[in-house]
Design a protein around this motif. Structure first.
Motif, PDB file in Angstrom:
ATOM      1  N   SER A   1     -10.666  15.543   1.990  1.00 32.49           N
ATOM      2  CA  SER A   1     -11.883  15.014   2.622  1.00 32.49           C
ATOM      3  C   SER A   1     -12.158  15.693   3.954  1.00 32.49           C
ATOM      4  O   SER A   1     -13.310  16.026   4.269  1.00 32.49           O
TER       5      SER A   1
ATOM      6  N   ARG B   1      -5.009   8.682  10.127  1.00 34.49           N
ATOM      7  CA  ARG B   1      -6.265   7.947  10.254  1.00 34.49           C
ATOM      8  C   ARG B   1      -6.362   6.911   9.137  1.00 34.49           C
ATOM      9  O   ARG B   1      -6.753   5.769   9.338  1.00 34.49           O
ATOM     10  N   ASP B   2      -5.976   7.332   7.925  1.00 33.51           N
ATOM     11  CA  ASP B   2      -6.024   6.419   6.783  1.00 33.51           C
ATOM     12  C   ASP B   2      -5.004   5.292   6.924  1.00 33.51           C
ATOM     13  O   ASP B   2      -5.274   4.150   6.545  1.00 33.51           O
TER      14      ASP B   2
ATOM     15  N   SER C   1      -4.083   3.920   9.656  1.00 31.91           N
ATOM     16  CA  SER C   1      -4.677   2.977  10.604  1.00 31.91           C
ATOM     17  C   SER C   1      -5.714   2.078   9.930  1.00 31.91           C
ATOM     18  O   SER C   1      -5.711   0.850  10.110  1.00 31.91           O
ATOM     19  N   VAL C   2      -6.577   2.679   9.125  1.00 29.64           N
ATOM     20  CA  VAL C   2      -7.612   1.890   8.445  1.00 29.64           C
ATOM     21  C   VAL C   2      -6.986   0.902   7.456  1.00 29.64           C
ATOM     22  O   VAL C   2      -7.406  -0.258   7.362  1.00 29.64           O
ATOM     23  N   LEU C   3      -5.963   1.345   6.734  1.00 26.27           N
ATOM     24  CA  LEU C   3      -5.356   0.452   5.740  1.00 26.27           C
ATOM     25  C   LEU C   3      -4.535  -0.655   6.396  1.00 26.27           C
ATOM     26  O   LEU C   3      -4.478  -1.772   5.884  1.00 26.27           O
TER      27      LEU C   3
ATOM     28  N   LEU D   1      -5.682  13.340  -0.542  1.00 20.80           N
ATOM     29  CA  LEU D   1      -7.093  12.973  -0.395  1.00 20.80           C
ATOM     30  C   LEU D   1      -7.574  13.048   1.053  1.00 20.80           C
ATOM     31  O   LEU D   1      -8.665  13.572   1.310  1.00 20.80           O
ATOM     32  N   PRO D   2      -6.783  12.559   2.016  1.00 20.72           N
ATOM     33  CA  PRO D   2      -7.233  12.718   3.411  1.00 20.72           C
ATOM     34  C   PRO D   2      -7.439  14.180   3.791  1.00 20.72           C
ATOM     35  O   PRO D   2      -8.416  14.524   4.463  1.00 20.72           O
TER      36      PRO D   2
ATOM     37  N   ASN E   1      -5.462  -2.095   9.054  1.00 16.36           N
ATOM     38  CA  ASN E   1      -6.520  -3.055   9.353  1.00 16.36           C
ATOM     39  C   ASN E   1      -6.979  -3.786   8.104  1.00 16.36           C
ATOM     40  O   ASN E   1      -7.091  -5.014   8.088  1.00 16.36           O
ATOM     41  N   TYR E   2      -7.263  -3.010   7.051  1.00 10.69           N
ATOM     42  CA  TYR E   2      -7.849  -3.610   5.857  1.00 10.69           C
ATOM     43  C   TYR E   2      -6.917  -4.659   5.250  1.00 10.69           C
ATOM     44  O   TYR E   2      -7.339  -5.733   4.845  1.00 10.69           O
TER      45      TYR E   2
ATOM     46  N   PRO F   1       0.827  -1.214   0.000  1.00 15.88           N
ATOM     47  CA  PRO F   1       0.000   0.000   0.000  1.00 15.88           C
ATOM     48  C   PRO F   1       0.862   1.266   0.000  1.00 15.88           C
ATOM     49  O   PRO F   1       1.881   1.325   0.683  1.00 15.88           O
ATOM     50  N   VAL F   2       0.446   2.236  -0.788  1.00 12.18           N
ATOM     51  CA  VAL F   2       1.135   3.522  -0.882  1.00 12.18           C
ATOM     52  C   VAL F   2       0.103   4.617  -0.628  1.00 12.18           C
ATOM     53  O   VAL F   2      -0.898   4.708  -1.338  1.00 12.18           O
TER      54      VAL F   2
END
Lengths: 264, 264
Positions: free
Chosen positions: B101, B212-213, B215-217, B97-98, B219-220, B91-92
């Protein structure tokens, strides 16, 4: 950008709690929802059957040309999320990791409770995920097999519901400072659960937490929907009575819902 | 789970603002940081050169066996993020975008300001991303080419810095309710920027939003680091003086930093 809808699947109406949060946080996205109420609850079923039912819903959502699939169901996530995510070429999200992460951040005394269906608790997946990330936390799990039927029969404010919630949660009261609602049906019982657990206990809504992840993944994969004047129509499908589904959905989402009954 | 470090790249020390936020939100993750201070600022350089320098940093981070790469640099994100993301099998993440948003969510009067390097502003990417998601928002962009040199020379609280920030931002004062700090160096000037813009203006830290992103990635993609007693050692690399880097890094991160000087 990708203007196709996001697909949501659940064993019944519980996933609507995720959809409600989606509509609040990401009001421009379009929803296709499938709830398998005729076969709910999934919790007591064998894993192989849950796996098969979940795949049927996944294939239905694929036929609706969705850009992402959200497992708005903890039981389906516990059993089939990893497998479906690996098999599809669109993003597939579950509700368990977002809920586990949020609980780890929320707890102050290190004592986390998890409630869910029999299958979710038996799978032990929440405890495993929490303790993999944070081995020093104490995790107490409790299956609440009577909660989904209360929600599916739209009796969330009856005195019977209050009695069942009170008696089921008694073993957890005073033992945790954070409680994961590890089933997307449970936020519909939130006021009663909060009352039984005490106002200081933080309730983690696994579905609501998952919407934050949806937002990040829409950005990461660059598949947000354009905020334009494009016609937007949410679609709701159920395998049981559409009237019963609409009654719960309209009450929960505060909008008119006309679902269609289908066979999977 | 994946216990390898996360790689961060920046034109210089600005990406440390992202690292600081990472250490706060995800204290168990290990960091490898590369700052190209000898060639900073990137902002005034031609796109092709920025692209080449960014790839050099990406390859350096790959040689350190990172599990994810974070473009902690808006200029590099504007020029090369999509290309690198498509080319790598890890992942990069970028910071644009964060930040876009978060600004869309934060604004109340629909007037958003964006400040960044000459290249970031010239690329027009923030305005495009904001208006793609939300066409009705008014976006005012302003290049601040003098800000990165102030930060790289560690003069963020000098009276010269205050004067430059005041004179540069004057055209935006009173015109926006939300300002995107579209360069990871700018949070080091945050108190001055807030003072000039007014206390009511919401400053969006694109780097902090990006965590924040992350952290989500994590997890994903299921690549969180285990919270164990494993030895953890952050590594910092700079293409300029390690003493100068350490002075800024220690002041910002409030921890001892021993960076190494390398050639890319």
């Amino acid at each position: 950008m990708d203007n196709r809808p996001i697909g949501f699947l659940d064993s019944g109406v519980g996933g609507l709690t995720v959809v409600k949060e989606l509509m609040r946080q990401l009001p421009d996205e379009e929803v296709v929802y499938i709830g398998d109420s005729s076969r709910a609850p999934y919790g007591p079923r064998p894993a192989e059957q849950i796996r098969q039912f979940t795949w049927e819903m996944v294939k239905f959502l694929q036929s609706k040309n969705v850009k992402m699939i959200v497992f708005a169901c903890n039981t389906a996530t516990a059993v089939a999320w990893e497998e479906v995510k690996a098999a599809l070429d669109i993003p597939v999200l579950g509700v368990i990791l977002p809920g586990a992460s949020a609980a780890i951040k929320a707890t102050e005394n290190g004592k986390i409770g998890i409630i869910g269906t029999a299958m979710t608790i038996k799978s032990d997946i929440y405890r495993q995920k929490v303790q993999l990330l944070s081995p020093n936390l104490a995790v107490t799990s409790l299956a609440c097999p009577k909660f989904v039927p209360i929600v599916e029969s739209n009796e969330t404010s009856s005195s019977v519901a209050k009695k069942i919630v009170y008696e089921t949660l008694k073993p957890l009261v005073g033992r945790v400072d954070t409680l994961i609602l590890g089933c997307t049906h449970y936020p519909l019982l939130r006021p009663i659960i909060q009352n039984v657990m005490g106002q200081d206990v933080k309730l983690i809504d696994s579905g609501a937490e998952c919407v934050r992840d949806i937002s990040v993944l829409l950005n990461y994969f660059e598949i947000n929907r354009e905020r334009t004047q494009l016609y937007k129509a949410h679609s709701f499908f159920t395998t049981a009575s559409s009237q019963a589904f609409d009654a719960i959905a309209e009450n929960w989402l505060k909008m008119p819902v006309k679902s269609r009954t289908i066979n999977l």
